[in-house]
Motif scaffolding. Structure first.
Motif, mmCIF file in Angstrom:
data_model
loop_
_atom_site.group_PDB
_atom_site.id
_atom_site.type_symbol
_atom_site.label_atom_id
_atom_site.label_comp_id
_atom_site.label_asym_id
_atom_site.label_seq_id
_atom_site.Cartn_x
_atom_site.Cartn_y
_atom_site.Cartn_z
ATOM 1 N N ASN A 100 34.581 11.165 11.390
ATOM 2 C CA ASN A 100 34.224 11.210 12.810
ATOM 3 C C ASN A 100 35.325 11.815 13.667
ATOM 4 O O ASN A 100 35.132 11.973 14.882
ATOM 5 C CB ASN A 100 33.902 9.796 13.317
ATOM 6 C CG ASN A 100 32.462 9.393 13.005
ATOM 7 O OD1 ASN A 100 31.597 10.247 12.828
ATOM 8 N ND2 ASN A 100 32.212 8.094 12.927
ATOM 9 N N GLU A 101 36.477 12.141 13.066
ATOM 10 C CA GLU A 101 37.539 12.801 13.823
ATOM 11 C C GLU A 101 37.022 14.129 14.374
ATOM 12 O O GLU A 101 36.296 14.864 13.690
ATOM 13 C CB GLU A 101 38.757 13.063 12.931
ATOM 14 C CG GLU A 101 39.463 11.827 12.426
ATOM 15 C CD GLU A 101 38.869 11.247 11.161
ATOM 16 O OE1 GLU A 101 39.436 10.271 10.629
ATOM 17 O OE2 GLU A 101 37.832 11.777 10.698
ATOM 18 N N SER A 102 37.417 14.453 15.578
ATOM 19 C CA SER A 102 36.956 15.710 16.174
ATOM 20 C C SER A 102 37.386 16.901 15.339
ATOM 21 O O SER A 102 36.679 17.916 15.284
ATOM 22 C CB SER A 102 37.490 15.847 17.603
ATOM 23 O OG SER A 102 38.906 15.881 17.618
ATOM 24 N N LEU A 156 33.217 22.219 0.770
ATOM 25 C CA LEU A 156 33.880 21.076 1.394
ATOM 26 C C LEU A 156 33.149 19.763 1.173
ATOM 27 O O LEU A 156 33.777 18.699 1.162
ATOM 28 C CB LEU A 156 34.023 21.321 2.900
ATOM 29 C CG LEU A 156 34.917 22.484 3.329
ATOM 30 C CD1 LEU A 156 34.788 22.720 4.822
ATOM 31 C CD2 LEU A 156 36.374 22.217 2.959
ATOM 32 N N TYR A 157 31.816 19.811 0.997
ATOM 33 C CA TYR A 157 31.029 18.580 1.022
ATOM 34 C C TYR A 157 30.122 18.377 -0.189
ATOM 35 O O TYR A 157 29.512 17.309 -0.308
ATOM 36 C CB TYR A 157 30.179 18.540 2.293
ATOM 37 C CG TYR A 157 31.002 18.447 3.551
ATOM 38 C CD1 TYR A 157 31.511 17.226 3.989
ATOM 39 C CD2 TYR A 157 31.290 19.584 4.301
ATOM 40 C CE1 TYR A 157 32.285 17.139 5.135
ATOM 41 C CE2 TYR A 157 32.066 19.513 5.457
ATOM 42 C CZ TYR A 157 32.553 18.283 5.869
ATOM 43 O OH TYR A 157 33.327 18.206 7.009
ATOM 44 N N GLY A 158 30.000 19.354 -1.072
ATOM 45 C CA GLY A 158 29.049 19.244 -2.167
ATOM 46 C C GLY A 158 29.693 18.887 -3.500
ATOM 47 O O GLY A 158 30.794 19.334 -3.808
ATOM 48 N N PRO A 484 34.547 13.533 3.897
ATOM 49 C CA PRO A 484 33.484 12.631 4.349
ATOM 50 C C PRO A 484 32.516 13.310 5.310
ATOM 51 O O PRO A 484 32.937 13.978 6.256
ATOM 52 C CB PRO A 484 34.259 11.513 5.061
ATOM 53 C CG PRO A 484 35.527 12.170 5.529
ATOM 54 C CD PRO A 484 35.869 13.176 4.467
ATOM 55 N N ILE A 485 31.249 13.155 5.041
ATOM 56 C CA ILE A 485 30.231 13.621 5.981
ATOM 57 C C ILE A 485 30.330 12.759 7.240
ATOM 58 O O ILE A 485 30.432 11.536 7.155
ATOM 59 C CB ILE A 485 28.837 13.520 5.350
ATOM 60 C CG1 ILE A 485 28.735 14.523 4.178
ATOM 61 C CG2 ILE A 485 27.736 13.767 6.368
ATOM 62 C CD1 ILE A 485 27.484 14.383 3.357
ATOM 63 N N PRO A 486 30.344 13.358 8.423
ATOM 64 C CA PRO A 486 30.495 12.567 9.644
ATOM 65 C C PRO A 486 29.499 11.412 9.724
ATOM 66 O O PRO A 486 28.278 11.628 9.738
ATOM 67 C CB PRO A 486 30.264 13.595 10.752
ATOM 68 C CG PRO A 486 30.752 14.882 10.157
ATOM 69 C CD PRO A 486 30.328 14.803 8.717
#
Length: 503
Positions: A100-102, A156-158, A484-486
């Motif tokens: 959740n970091e910007s 980055l996410y998969g 981490p996914i937001p």
């Protein structure tokens, strides 16, 4: 209209509306409201061109994407440290972030905004009556831009157990859904890039005003990169060869010349952030000494480590072009200085990246933004260049048990080093690190995909004087290979998005 000025206008009402408010969630941003506005847009060639222009606006004119935002995840590597106190950015580097970091949420969000724009073009431009060649060019750009954004999200996410989310083109009203595996993401990306390559002209066929737009060898180059990340080494070699055999690219004779404004579109160019002093990538200013020795508002965020400096071999010409260290002579605002100016530096490591310093070398600051709070320059920041294609080919060959010496040695010899014989993966890893240091190639992702991240990050990082500037970090590959996914988007998706394991 020149490409660098496109971001100032010609975005089109529909494109702006479909991007929607940054105050909403990512999923609101990319969930279309299209029907009311579609009656007013997508009518003619001008609308199609305005939408094509909009593909580049967030890439070139947002500090949260290719300015510095996406670079916070690259900063996690052993090549650099967070140069200024910033809890969110330090948490990213230490792998204790939440998502959740910007600094994570903003680039995540912008990737999906750009992909939504590309999908709008793909869905609507085929139905517009217009010149077919122009239509093909616009569609080729959309497929290419979508693929580049998608590749970065996939990397980055998969994971093999859970793919990254992507919008369903057949049902654009649905929330973006995670594919079963990142392998499915890579297959989707490859299909888009092949479509793009079939529609796009070569770079040297572009009008001068279209420089900075997608072109054929850029699509092949990203195909090579996609297949490398998918561990499909035969196809990675094939598409690297497509770029090489096209005859459209070559290494510049002098490594340092790659990072000069005059060579923004040289033979080594494949894909960059099209920039100018009126906006676009602020990465050069983000890497500049904090406060710029009183002459300019550098941010000082990304500072090289002694580990990176020590990786360079004796005689490697790339070291001086890449990093400023104590005693080095350099040009700054038309004057000759010794680094650090006045013997004082606020660099945490005692080093500074030199690759993006050329715009600051001119008297009067003629190539830098007059607004130091938005320190863009006339230098296009490379995203993928020909040297990396040679290294992709070499890696793909080595991983297939072939000899990768020819491609690898083109890069080494340019750097003033003796060629290798029977190059190994250790040799390849070394060349990627020193050739691409401080660039968007993403050293952190390289370490992840090679399985080297855990051991590398278990060691502290040092400054020029040998002191520890960053403590050893705990890296768990089962969790930390991806980000981490937001969580707020997971919540908004009502369970349709699943968090990556361990986060």
């Amino acid at each position: 209209m020149k490409f660098k000025n496109i971001v100032k206008g010609l975005l089109g009402v529909m494109v702006i509306i479909l991007a929607q408010s940054c105050n909403k969630s990512t999923l609101d941003n990319i969930k279309p409201t299209g029907t009311p506005t579609s009656t007013n847009f997508w009518k003619n060639a001008s609308d199609a061109q305005a939408a094509a222009n909009g593909l580049y606006e967030k890439q070139s004119n947002s500090e949260d994407l290719y300015g510095r935002g996406y670079f916070w995840l690259i900063d996690a590597s052993d090549d650099m440290v967070v140069g200024r106190t910033s809890a969110d950015r330090e948490n990213i580097k230490n792998f204790v972030c939440t998502g959740n970091e910007s600094s994570i949420y903003a680039p995540w969000s912008l990737h999906f905004v750009v992909m939504k724009r590309a999908n709008d073009v793909i869905a609507n431009v085929p139905g517009i009556t217009m010149d077919q060649a122009t239509k093909n060019f616009i569609l080729g750009q959309a497929y290419f831009v979508h693929a580049v954004m998608h590749l970065e999200i996939a990397d980055l996410y998969g994971t093999d157990k859970q793919g990254a989310p992507v919008q369903n083109r057949a049902n654009p009203i649905a929330f973006p859904a995670q594919l079963a595996s990142v392998k499915d993401n890579y297959a989707y990306i490859a299909a888009d890039l092949k479509k793009a390559a079939s529609l796009l002209p070569y770079f040297d066929q572009l009008a001068a005003t279209d420089k900075g737009r997608a072109h054929k060898t850029a699509a092949w180059a990203y195909l090579a990169k996609t297949y490398l990340h998918a561990k499909d080494y035969a196809n990675a070699e094939k598409y690297a060869d497509s770029v090489i055999s096209s005859g459209k690219h070559a290494l510049l004779a002098n490594y340092a010349d790659v990072f000069k404004i005059a060579n923004n579109y040289s033979s080594e160019y494949i894909w960059s952030v099209a920039s100018n002093l009126n906006g676009q990538s602020i990465l050069p200013g983000a890497m500049l000494e904090n406060k710029g020795w009183g002459l300019y508002n550098g941010f000082g965020y990304f500072q090289p480590t002694k580990e990176l400096v020590d990786e360079f071999e004796t005689g490697d010409k790339r070291l001086a072009a890449t990093i400023l260290k104590s005693g080095d002579i350099f040009q700054y605002f038309g004057q000759t200085y010794t680094y650090p100016i006045g013997g004082k530096s606020n660099s945490l490591t005692g080093y500074q990246f030199n690759k993006y310093m050329e715009p600051f070398s001119y008297a009067g600051g003629i190539h830098i933004s007059p607004n130091g709070d938005e320190p863009s320059t006339d230098l296009n920041v490379p995203l993928l260049r020909y040297a990396e294609i040679l290294l992709i080919k070499a890696e793909a060959q080595i991983m297939q048990g072939k000899n990768g010496d020819v491609a690898l040695n083109l890069v080494r010899v340019r750097a003033g080093l003796a060629p290798k014989s029977g190059a190994t993966m250790a040799d390849l890893k070394h060349e990627r690190r020193v050739e691409l240091a401080g660039e968007w190639s993403d050293r952190n992702f390289d370490l992840v995909r090679w399985g080297d991240a855990q051991a590398t990050y278990a060691k502290p990082l040092h400054g020029a004087n040998g002191s520890v500037v960053w403590k050893a970090r705990n890296f768990d590959p089962a969790r930390d290979n991806v980000w981490p996914i937001p969580p707020k988007d997971i919540q908004i998706s009502q369970g349709q998005l699943k968090q990556n394991a361990g986060w």
